[in-house]
Design an enzyme around this catalytic site. Structure first.
Site, short mmCIF file in Angstrom:
data_model
loop_
_atom_site.label_atom_id
_atom_site.label_comp_id
_atom_site.label_asym_id
_atom_site.label_seq_id
_atom_site.Cartn_x
_atom_site.Cartn_y
_atom_site.Cartn_z
N ILE A 1 6.49 7.33 16.93
CA ILE A 1 6.05 8.03 15.72
C ILE A 1 4.70 8.81 15.82
CG2 ILE A 1 6.00 7.92 13.27
CD1 ILE A 1 8.74 7.26 13.97
N ARG B 1 -8.65 -1.13 4.19
CA ARG B 1 -8.00 0.22 3.65
C ARG B 1 -6.32 -0.31 3.36
NH1 ARG B 1 -7.77 5.50 6.91
NH2 ARG B 1 -6.17 5.81 5.23
N ASP C 1 3.74 0.87 12.13
CA ASP C 1 2.72 0.14 11.55
C ASP C 1 2.46 -1.42 12.15
OD1 ASP C 1 1.83 2.63 10.38
OD2 ASP C 1 2.35 1.52 8.14
N ARG D 1 -1.49 14.48 13.08
CA ARG D 1 -1.07 14.20 11.99
C ARG D 1 -0.91 15.44 11.31
NH1 ARG D 1 -2.63 8.38 9.63
NH2 ARG D 1 -0.50 8.61 8.55
N LYS E 1 0.76 -1.22 -0.22
CA LYS E 1 0.06 0.09 -0.08
C LYS E 1 1.14 1.25 0.03
CE LYS E 1 -1.89 1.67 4.05
NZ LYS E 1 -1.59 3.02 4.18
N ASN E 2 1.95 1.38 0.89
CA ASN E 2 2.46 2.44 1.12
C ASN E 2 3.51 2.72 -0.16
OD1 ASN E 2 1.21 2.82 3.39
ND2 ASN E 2 2.83 2.45 4.90
N ASP F 1 2.71 20.36 8.35
CA ASP F 1 3.51 21.39 8.35
C ASP F 1 5.02 21.13 7.23
OD1 ASP F 1 3.89 19.60 10.48
OD2 ASP F 1 5.23 21.09 11.20
N CYS G 1 -6.09 7.60 9.17
CA CYS G 1 -6.65 6.71 10.44
C CYS G 1 -6.33 7.84 11.62
CB CYS G 1 -5.42 5.66 10.40
SG CYS G 1 -5.87 4.29 9.68
C1 UD1 Z 1 3.62 7.03 6.41
C2 UD1 Z 1 2.88 5.67 6.13
C3 UD1 Z 1 2.14 5.12 7.47
C4 UD1 Z 1 3.51 4.98 8.34
C5 UD1 Z 1 4.27 6.24 8.71
C6 UD1 Z 1 5.53 6.21 9.57
C7 UD1 Z 1 2.02 5.85 3.96
C8 UD1 Z 1 0.74 6.14 3.02
N1 UD1 Z 1 1.57 5.88 5.38
O1 UD1 Z 1 2.58 7.70 6.88
O2 UD1 Z 1 1.66 3.73 7.06
O3 UD1 Z 1 2.76 4.62 9.63
O4 UD1 Z 1 4.66 6.67 7.14
O5 UD1 Z 1 6.27 5.18 8.91
O6 UD1 Z 1 3.18 5.72 3.22
N2 UD1 Z 1 4.54 14.91 11.10
C9 UD1 Z 1 4.49 16.12 11.22
N3 UD1 Z 1 4.50 17.15 10.18
C10 UD1 Z 1 4.27 16.86 8.95
C11 UD1 Z 1 4.19 15.29 8.64
C12 UD1 Z 1 4.44 14.57 9.50
O7 UD1 Z 1 4.80 16.43 12.38
O8 UD1 Z 1 4.18 17.56 8.05
C13 UD1 Z 1 4.95 13.69 11.97
C14 UD1 Z 1 3.67 12.98 12.14
O9 UD1 Z 1 2.53 13.44 12.85
C15 UD1 Z 1 4.08 11.50 12.73
C16 UD1 Z 1 5.48 11.62 12.19
O10 UD1 Z 1 5.78 12.87 11.58
O11 UD1 Z 1 4.21 11.89 14.08
C17 UD1 Z 1 5.72 10.61 10.88
O12 UD1 Z 1 4.70 10.82 9.94
P1 UD1 Z 1 5.15 10.58 8.41
O13 UD1 Z 1 6.54 9.85 8.46
O14 UD1 Z 1 4.73 12.06 7.67
O15 UD1 Z 1 3.87 9.47 8.25
P2 UD1 Z 1 2.94 9.31 6.85
O16 UD1 Z 1 3.74 9.82 5.74
O17 UD1 Z 1 1.69 10.20 7.25
#
Ligand code: UD1
Length: 417
Positions: A327, A397, A305, A121, A22-23, A124, A116
């Site tokens: 995370i 999903r 995950d 999440r 998926k990812n 920024d 989810c």
């Molecule tokens: C992706 C994966 C998800 C996985 C996660 C961490 C996909 C579709 N989803 O989610 O399955 O659990 O990586 O391996 O690939 N954060 C911020 N600001 C931002 C972006 C992120 O503070 O703009 C924080 C998030 O709140 C979280 C951390 O960074 O605490 C990690 O998030 P991120 O690596 O961005 O996860 P996703 O890309 O949403």
């Protein structure tokens, strides 16, 4: 409200083939919007998040057709830069379309994304990266509009190695003018896959899968084909299922090299594991032993995950264990449902502690998010008697058909949609 019913207490035995990731699939689908032609994806998982991304692509003007795992995306014409609210709020990964749309059309209009419920999440880091490349954002209520007549290469230092923000930066930089250097990148295998896909379509990207990615912008991408890799999280879920419920299974195409830390934990807990290029064999017949204190982290650490599935094994192991979530701050909420089954998990802040040796009992529980939902199904496999997991849609999903897969491992499991 679909449910999954499990009669637990029987070890798993058999063989299952691991679906496409998926990812990896979602950002590559977003990347197809950068290609003024046809992208063909093979082994694309048949899950609802992929359907949602197909809808988003159709809404911006792409033609999408799907036959089993073969997905054909024709993005010759992109006629719309507004991402429909209905799909964006359903799935957080929709935010990665922002970088691709900016690269392709120079503008995008979208809603703050959903996804989810696993804690805060924010986006920024995504927005900061796109701004560095020259996008100008305006905000109105929950809506964001971004514009850039032509994105320009820049130096981007992410505050945290966010997977999505790294992907967004790479997508937006692929067609930007000049070179982009991205530091503190996420190094998850899905980032390497995205960069490899883009390079196969004519992009010039180095360092995918490391903390420093360099993107030399190119004027245009071309048509290509790509086979989506097997899903390390689905493989890890079923591996932990065998660990928790006992038995012996062959996970065909499971990517062992992407699961090194999880395999180490499984071995410490008493599993025998053999891994080769065709997959992973796992067997657990003796008692489960506590691995002590664990924590999730960025790749190659234990993936967040797989935190919820791991709780199911840890609570039954002999001896005290703990699992700290590094995370997502809301991801331990599943402990409450697991405790209704007798897991005995104590949550304090981002740490789950358990005394171990718990016997799970069949119960009716409710999934609130994807991986927590899968963990409840695993708990049902271990519990005495019948369990019912409501809200199957969350599990769908990310898992093509968890009922089909666990049946092929001999589970007594059924469902109603
Ligand atoms: C992706 C994966 C998800 C996985 C996660 C961490 C996909 C579709 N989803 O989610 O399955 O659990 O990586 O391996 O690939 N954060 C911020 N600001 C931002 C972006 C992120 O503070 O703009 C924080 C998030 O709140 C979280 C951390 O960074 O605490 C990690 O998030 P991120 O690596 O961005 O996860 P996703 O890309 O949403």
């Amino acid at each position: 409200m679909g449910w999954i019913q499990i009669r637990g207490g029987t070890p798993l035995r058999g063989e299952v083939s691991i679906q496409g990731s998926k990812n990896a699939a979602l950002p590559i689908m977003a990347a197809s919007a950068l290609v003024p032609g046809v992208t063909v994806l093979m082994n694309c998982p048949e899950i609802s998040d992929v359907s949602c991304m197909c809808e988003l692509l159709k809404c911006v003007g792409a033609k999408v057709s799907r036959e089993g795992g073969r997905l054909v995306i024709d993005a010759s014409r992109i006629s719309q830069h507004r991402l429909p609210e209905e799909h964006v709020t359903r799935m957080r990964s929709s935010v990665i379309l922002a970088g691709a749309m900016l690269g392709r059309c120079g503008e995008v209009f979208f809603q703050y994304p959903g996804g989810c419920v696993i804690g805060d999440r924010p986006i920024d880091l995504h927005l900061a990266a796109l701004k560095k490349l020259g996008a100008v954002f305006t905000e109105d209520g929950g809506h964001l509009a971004a514009r850039a007549s032509r994105l320009e290469g820049a130096r981007i230092v992410l505050d945290f190695p966010s997977v999505g923000a790294t992907e967004n930066a790479v997508l937006a930089a692929a067609l930007a003018k000049g070179t982009t250097e991205i530091y503190r990148c996420a190094a998850e295998p899905e980032i390497s896959a995205l960069c490899d896909f883009l390079n196969g379509a004519g992009a010039r990207i180095r360092g995918g899968g490391t903390a420093h990615i360099t993107v030399e912008g190119v004027p245009r991408l071309h048509e290509s084909q790509w086979r989506v890799e097997p899903d390390r999280i689905v493989a890890g879920t079923y591996l932990i299922g065998v660990l928790a419920a006992g038995g012996s299974a062959r996970l065909l195409r499971a990517p062992a090299r992407q699961l090194t830390e999880v395999l180490k934990v499984a071995r410490r807990m008493g599993a025998e594991i053999a891994a080769d290029r065709e997959g992973i064999s796992v067997e657990r017949t003796g008692k489960l032993q506590s691995p002590g204190a664990l924590e999730t982290g960025v790749y190659p650490a234990i993936p967040t995950d797989l935190q919820s599935p791991l709780l199911v094994a840890l609570c039954q192991a002999q001896g005290k264990s703990s699992l700290t979530e590094r995370i997502f701050n809301g991801r331990l909420a599943v402990a409450e449902e697991l405790n209704r089954m007798g897991a005995g998990i104590e949550v304090e802040g981002n740490c789950a502690r358990m005394a171990g040796g718990s016997f799970l009992t069949g119960s009716s529980v409710t999934a609130r998010e994807l991986r927590g939902g899968a963990a409840l199904v695993l708990a049902g496999l271990c519990a005495g008697g019948y369990s019912r997991v409501y809200n199957r849609r969350f599990i769908d999903r990310g898992y093509e058909d968890i009922v089909r897969d666990l049946k092929s491992l001999g589970a007594d499991i059924g469902s109603e949609t």
